[in-house]
Design an enzyme around this catalytic site. Sequence first.
Site, PDB file in Angstrom:
ATOM      1  N   LYS A 145      38.175  56.262  36.582  1.00 57.31           N
ATOM      2  CA  LYS A 145      37.386  55.031  36.607  1.00 57.31           C
ATOM      3  C   LYS A 145      36.734  54.757  37.958  1.00 57.31           C
ATOM      4  O   LYS A 145      35.845  53.904  38.047  1.00 57.31           O
ATOM      5  CB  LYS A 145      38.260  53.848  36.180  1.00 57.31           C
ATOM      6  CG  LYS A 145      38.682  53.945  34.726  1.00 57.31           C
ATOM      7  CD  LYS A 145      39.778  52.957  34.357  1.00 57.31           C
ATOM      8  CE  LYS A 145      40.145  53.139  32.875  1.00 57.31           C
ATOM      9  NZ  LYS A 145      41.550  53.001  32.593  1.00 57.31           N
ATOM     10  N   LYS A 195      42.741  52.487  43.051  1.00 52.63           N
ATOM     11  CA  LYS A 195      42.870  52.732  41.612  1.00 52.63           C
ATOM     12  C   LYS A 195      44.090  53.577  41.305  1.00 52.63           C
ATOM     13  O   LYS A 195      44.364  54.565  41.985  1.00 52.63           O
ATOM     14  CB  LYS A 195      41.616  53.444  41.086  1.00 52.63           C
ATOM     15  CG  LYS A 195      41.525  53.482  39.572  1.00 52.63           C
ATOM     16  CD  LYS A 195      41.245  52.105  39.003  1.00 52.63           C
ATOM     17  CE  LYS A 195      41.585  51.982  37.529  1.00 52.63           C
ATOM     18  NZ  LYS A 195      43.046  51.957  37.256  1.00 52.63           N
ATOM     19  N   SER A 197      42.699  48.070  34.661  1.00 59.68           N
ATOM     20  CA  SER A 197      42.397  49.455  34.266  1.00 59.68           C
ATOM     21  C   SER A 197      41.996  49.545  32.795  1.00 59.68           C
ATOM     22  O   SER A 197      42.436  50.421  32.053  1.00 59.68           O
ATOM     23  CB  SER A 197      43.610  50.363  34.536  1.00 59.68           C
ATOM     24  OG  SER A 197      43.232  51.721  34.489  1.00 59.68           O
ATOM     25  N   SER A 243      43.468  57.498  34.738  1.00 61.41           N
ATOM     26  CA  SER A 243      42.558  56.377  34.991  1.00 61.41           C
ATOM     27  C   SER A 243      41.885  56.400  36.358  1.00 61.41           C
ATOM     28  O   SER A 243      41.004  55.578  36.625  1.00 61.41           O
ATOM     29  CB  SER A 243      43.300  55.049  34.828  1.00 61.41           C
ATOM     30  OG  SER A 243      43.521  54.782  33.457  1.00 61.41           O
TER      31      SER A 243
END
Length: 406
Positions: free
Chosen positions: A73, A244, A130, A70
């Site tokens: 992202k 993140k 997320s 993730s």
Amino acid sequence: MNQKHILIRKISTIFIIFAIIITAVLGNPIPASCEETGLNVTSEAAVVIEGSTGAILYEKNKDKELIPASITKIMTLILIFEAIDSGKISLTDNVTVSEYAASMGGSQVFLELGETQTVDTMIKCISIASANDACVAMSELIAGSEPAFVEMMNKKAAELGMEHTHFMNCNGLDDTIESGHYTSAYDVALMSRELIMKHPQISNYSTVWMDTITHVNRKGESKEFGLTNTNKLVRTYDGITGLKTGSTAKAKYCLSASARRNNMDIIAVVMAAPDHKTRFSLAASLLDFGFGNCNLYTDKHEEFVCTPIKIKKSLVKEVEYEPESSYSHVFVNGEDESQITKEIKIPETLEAPIAVGESIGTIEYYYSGTSIGSVALVAKNDAPEASFTDYFGALIKSYISLRYFS
């Protein structure tokens, strides 16, 4: 060649090598390794950089191509904020969820087919929870389809110099190196820097610990859905600004963490840590290392004085100038800032044409006599080249002024 000449050449070679080493140390800080820092970095790869300069402070396998999960992202968020900045979309625009977006598995906020949420809410879902489904919905809003959006992601990666990165989707779901979806710790640091330094409003989302959104289905029924931040450092690390997390069975545990203290931004990237607790403790230790070993020198030119430059071949007699930007340099070896000197280098005269924003000189910075960088000096006013007609017209105006108004 006699012995005297041979001796002179040897001494010259030694001085050249010494100068190269000094320039490398001062101009571009050499990143530390595990052995030099005493850090026990058990992740597959890690990087620490300073935000304003991008200087690498620590690295382990920084260019090794790994699965990002993730952390992908981060690039999606960059393109979302760029679309907002350009006016293509706004935070209050409604986003309609497609069947494809609603079908995403993994981490999600369970968006339904036909459901609408604002861009602001979608960013919240991506940054805090997320959400894979929110990523796809935003990719379709901006580019029309996820594949078209992924093309934009790869183009932006190339622009940022991310040489060990290729994306196949917008959220990192089910990614593998074999499928062509990969990145490196340093490339993650590059895109993290782009996001946090150029779009600092991301912190308004990425530092939120818990929040809620309201789902409204096609029947008009509504219900609240809780969001909890996947980045546990937002509760524990002083100065945290984001950023993140990412984890899958194949990618293991990844994190790009950013923090700001004393006007200095540090970004720490951990990839393929063995467990979720380790990634957070490692990132915190790496951020501590960055703040503890960095000294950021910044010149905002508050005392800058412009001495106008005379212009030839123009009716504009002088051009003023100003620094194009502030100057920053990272020191990592406890250097004495009083040894920094600067020198303004501008010509005595310039020839037209000169345009506003054109570089006409530099401010050169030195540490103990060794160059450590420069900032361009740019023109504040235009100085167009004058033609014969221009000079003749000026002569007539001067004559009329003297004849009738003096």
